[in-house]
Design a protein around this motif. Structure first.
Motif, PDB file in Angstrom:
ATOM      1  N   MET A   1      21.971  37.226  43.710  1.00 21.43           N
ATOM      2  CA  MET A   1      23.354  37.390  44.105  1.00 21.43           C
ATOM      3  C   MET A   1      24.329  36.768  43.120  1.00 21.43           C
ATOM      4  SD  MET A   1      24.007  39.166  46.586  1.00 21.43           S
ATOM      5  CE  MET A   1      23.161  40.037  47.817  1.00 21.43           C
ATOM      6  N   ARG A   2      23.835  36.077  42.128  1.00 20.70           N
ATOM      7  CA  ARG A   2      24.701  35.451  41.125  1.00 20.70           C
ATOM      8  C   ARG A   2      25.667  36.467  40.514  1.00 20.70           C
ATOM      9  NH1 ARG A   2      27.794  32.045  39.124  1.00 20.70           N
ATOM     10  NH2 ARG A   2      27.597  31.449  36.982  1.00 20.70           N
ATOM     11  N   GLU A   3      25.238  37.725  40.403  1.00 17.20           N
ATOM     12  CA  GLU A   3      26.074  38.739  39.769  1.00 17.20           C
ATOM     13  C   GLU A   3      27.373  38.999  40.522  1.00 17.20           C
ATOM     14  OE1 GLU A   3      24.056  42.778  41.516  1.00 17.20           O
ATOM     15  OE2 GLU A   3      22.998  41.599  40.028  1.00 17.20           O
ATOM     16  N   PHE A   4      27.435  38.638  41.797  1.00 24.25           N
ATOM     17  CA  PHE A   4      28.652  38.851  42.574  1.00 24.25           C
ATOM     18  C   PHE A   4      29.567  37.633  42.565  1.00 24.25           C
ATOM     19  CE2 PHE A   4      25.822  42.001  44.456  1.00 24.25           C
ATOM     20  CZ  PHE A   4      26.627  43.114  44.361  1.00 24.25           C
ATOM     21  N   GLU A   5      29.064  36.514  42.079  1.00 29.94           N
ATOM     22  CA  GLU A   5      29.836  35.280  42.115  1.00 29.94           C
ATOM     23  C   GLU A   5      30.812  35.196  40.954  1.00 29.94           C
ATOM     24  OE1 GLU A   5      27.182  31.966  42.286  1.00 29.94           O
ATOM     25  OE2 GLU A   5      26.123  32.777  43.995  1.00 29.94           O
ATOM     26  N   ASN A   6      32.071  34.987  41.266  1.00 28.17           N
ATOM     27  CA  ASN A   6      33.064  34.594  40.278  1.00 28.17           C
ATOM     28  C   ASN A   6      33.149  35.527  39.076  1.00 28.17           C
ATOM     29  OD1 ASN A   6      35.088  32.913  39.588  1.00 28.17           O
ATOM     30  ND2 ASN A   6      33.809  31.256  38.871  1.00 28.17           N
ATOM     31  N   ASN A   7      33.148  36.829  39.300  1.00 29.54           N
ATOM     32  CA  ASN A   7      33.168  37.736  38.160  1.00 29.54           C
ATOM     33  C   ASN A   7      34.583  38.094  37.712  1.00 29.54           C
ATOM     34  OD1 ASN A   7      33.969  40.589  38.992  1.00 29.54           O
ATOM     35  ND2 ASN A   7      32.465  40.095  40.562  1.00 29.54           N
ATOM     36  N   ALA A   8      34.681  38.525  36.478  1.00 26.74           N
ATOM     37  CA  ALA A   8      35.962  38.792  35.826  1.00 26.74           C
ATOM     38  C   ALA A   8      36.778  39.854  36.554  1.00 26.74           C
ATOM     39  CB  ALA A   8      35.718  39.200  34.384  1.00 26.74           C
ATOM     40  N   LEU A   9      36.139  40.813  37.169  1.00 29.04           N
ATOM     41  CA  LEU A   9      36.866  41.903  37.824  1.00 29.04           C
ATOM     42  C   LEU A   9      37.708  41.397  39.003  1.00 29.04           C
ATOM     43  CD1 LEU A   9      34.037  44.565  37.723  1.00 29.04           C
ATOM     44  CD2 LEU A   9      35.952  44.277  36.129  1.00 29.04           C
ATOM     45  N   PHE A  10      37.204  40.440  39.739  1.00 32.03           N
ATOM     46  CA  PHE A  10      37.968  39.831  40.831  1.00 32.03           C
ATOM     47  C   PHE A  10      39.240  39.187  40.291  1.00 32.03           C
ATOM     48  CE2 PHE A  10      39.011  35.898  43.091  1.00 32.03           C
ATOM     49  CZ  PHE A  10      39.334  36.402  44.340  1.00 32.03           C
ATOM     50  N   TRP A  11      39.096  38.407  39.210  1.00 34.89           N
ATOM     51  CA  TRP A  11      40.233  37.685  38.642  1.00 34.89           C
ATOM     52  C   TRP A  11      41.239  38.645  38.022  1.00 34.89           C
ATOM     53  CZ3 TRP A  11      40.730  33.084  40.521  1.00 34.89           C
ATOM     54  CH2 TRP A  11      39.599  32.434  41.002  1.00 34.89           C
ATOM     55  N   GLN A  12      40.767  39.765  37.486  1.00 35.15           N
ATOM     56  CA  GLN A  12      41.686  40.778  36.973  1.00 35.15           C
ATOM     57  C   GLN A  12      42.562  41.332  38.092  1.00 35.15           C
ATOM     58  OE1 GLN A  12      39.141  43.626  35.072  1.00 35.15           O
ATOM     59  NE2 GLN A  12      38.853  42.371  33.244  1.00 35.15           N
ATOM     60  N   LYS A  13      41.980  41.519  39.255  1.00 39.12           N
ATOM     61  CA  LYS A  13      42.756  42.020  40.402  1.00 39.12           C
ATOM     62  C   LYS A  13      43.820  40.997  40.809  1.00 39.12           C
ATOM     63  CE  LYS A  13      40.267  45.688  40.588  1.00 39.12           C
ATOM     64  NZ  LYS A  13      40.298  46.305  39.283  1.00 39.12           N
ATOM     65  N   LEU A  14      43.446  39.722  40.831  1.00 41.01           N
ATOM     66  CA  LEU A  14      44.437  38.687  41.160  1.00 41.01           C
ATOM     67  C   LEU A  14      45.544  38.619  40.111  1.00 41.01           C
ATOM     68  CD1 LEU A  14      42.545  35.601  42.622  1.00 41.01           C
ATOM     69  CD2 LEU A  14      44.140  37.129  43.759  1.00 41.01           C
ATOM     70  N   ASP A  15      45.185  38.766  38.841  1.00 43.10           N
ATOM     71  CA  ASP A  15      46.198  38.801  37.780  1.00 43.10           C
ATOM     72  C   ASP A  15      47.179  39.946  38.021  1.00 43.10           C
ATOM     73  OD1 ASP A  15      45.154  36.639  36.367  1.00 43.10           O
ATOM     74  OD2 ASP A  15      44.001  37.910  34.991  1.00 43.10           O
ATOM     75  N   THR A  16      46.663  41.105  38.377  1.00 41.93           N
ATOM     76  CA  THR A  16      47.518  42.268  38.616  1.00 41.93           C
ATOM     77  C   THR A  16      48.468  42.019  39.780  1.00 41.93           C
ATOM     78  OG1 THR A  16      45.829  43.768  37.750  1.00 41.93           O
ATOM     79  CG2 THR A  16      47.522  44.739  39.171  1.00 41.93           C
ATOM     80  N   ILE A  17      47.948  41.437  40.851  1.00 43.31           N
ATOM     81  CA  ILE A  17      48.811  41.116  41.995  1.00 43.31           C
ATOM     82  C   ILE A  17      49.901  40.137  41.575  1.00 43.31           C
ATOM     83  CG2 ILE A  17      48.885  39.922  44.235  1.00 43.31           C
ATOM     84  CD1 ILE A  17      46.062  41.134  44.753  1.00 43.31           C
ATOM     85  N   PHE A  18      49.528  39.082  40.856  1.00 43.86           N
ATOM     86  CA  PHE A  18      50.502  38.082  40.423  1.00 43.86           C
ATOM     87  C   PHE A  18      51.550  38.689  39.487  1.00 43.86           C
ATOM     88  CE2 PHE A  18      51.610  35.017  37.020  1.00 43.86           C
ATOM     89  CZ  PHE A  18      52.558  34.317  37.739  1.00 43.86           C
ATOM     90  N   LEU A  19      51.103  39.414  38.468  1.00 42.06           N
ATOM     91  CA  LEU A  19      52.017  39.950  37.463  1.00 42.06           C
ATOM     92  C   LEU A  19      52.954  41.027  38.008  1.00 42.06           C
ATOM     93  CD1 LEU A  19      49.566  40.043  34.433  1.00 42.06           C
ATOM     94  CD2 LEU A  19      51.503  38.482  34.776  1.00 42.06           C
ATOM     95  N   SER A  20      52.568  41.661  39.104  1.00 44.26           N
ATOM     96  CA  SER A  20      53.415  42.710  39.690  1.00 44.26           C
ATOM     97  C   SER A  20      54.230  42.203  40.881  1.00 44.26           C
ATOM     98  CB  SER A  20      52.557  43.904  40.114  1.00 44.26           C
ATOM     99  OG  SER A  20      51.644  43.524  41.131  1.00 44.26           O
ATOM    100  N   SER A  21      54.275  40.902  41.064  1.00 53.52           N
ATOM    101  CA  SER A  21      54.996  40.295  42.185  1.00 53.52           C
ATOM    102  C   SER A  21      56.049  39.324  41.680  1.00 53.52           C
ATOM    103  CB  SER A  21      54.019  39.537  43.099  1.00 53.52           C
ATOM    104  OG  SER A  21      53.022  40.397  43.578  1.00 53.52           O
TER     105      SER A  21
END
Length: 129
Positions: A1-21
Motif C-alpha cells: 500500500m506504500r504506493e498510495f501514501e503521500n504521492n505527488a498527484l494528491f499534492w498537485q490537486k491541493l496546489d490547484t485548489i490553492f492556486l485557483s482560490s
C-alpha cells in the motif's frame, strides 16, 4: 500500500485548489480565538474562498511567514466535543511555525491533530509509461 501514501498527484490537486482560490486571513498571527481568548494563533489563519471543506465551510489554512507560499502539508484534527475531523492546509511555514501550530491544535484534551507532510512520489499505477 506504500504506493498510495503521500504521492505527488494528491499534492498537485491541493496546489490547484490553492492556486485557483482566494486566501482570506481571518485571524492574524498573535490574535486570540473568538470563543477561547486564551488560545492565541501562532501564524496567520484563514480560509480559501470558493472551496468547501468537510464541514461545508471553506477550507482552513495556516499561513506562515516564508515567501514561498506552496502547500507543504496538511493537518488533520479530531475533536471529540464537536464530534468531527477537519483538514487544514499548511502554507509557507518554517519548522518552528509548524511546531507552534501543532502545539496550538494539541493543547486541549478534546482535540488532537497530526501533520502529513508533502511527498513527491508518483506511484507506478499513475505513470504514463
Amino acid at each position: 500500500m506504500r504506493e498510495f501514501e503521500n504521492n505527488a498527484l494528491f499534492w498537485q490537486k491541493l496546489d490547484t485548489i490553492f492556486l485557483s482560490s482566494t486566501l482570506t486571513i481571518e485571524r492574524p498571527k498573535d490574535s486570540s480565538h473568538p470563543k477561547f481568548k486564551n488560545l492565541i494563533y501562532p501564524v496567520d489563519y484563514g480560509s480559501l474562498g470558493d472551496t468547501i471543506g468537510n464541514d461545508n465551510a471553506p477550507i482552513d489554512v495556516f499561513c506562515g511567514e516564508m515567501k514561498n507560499k506552496t502547500v507543504q502539508a496538511i493537518i488533520v484534527s479530531a475533536d471529540i466535543l464537536k464530534r468531527d475531523c477537519k483538514v487544514k492546509i499548511v502554507l509557507g511555514c518554517s519548522e518552528e511555525e509548524i511546531r507552534s501550530i501543532l502545539l496550538f491544535l494539541n493543547q486541549t484534551e478534546s482535540q488532537k491533530a497530526v501533520l502529513l507532510r508533502r511527498g513527491n512520489e508518483v506511484p507506478e499505477w499513475a505513470s504514463n509509461s
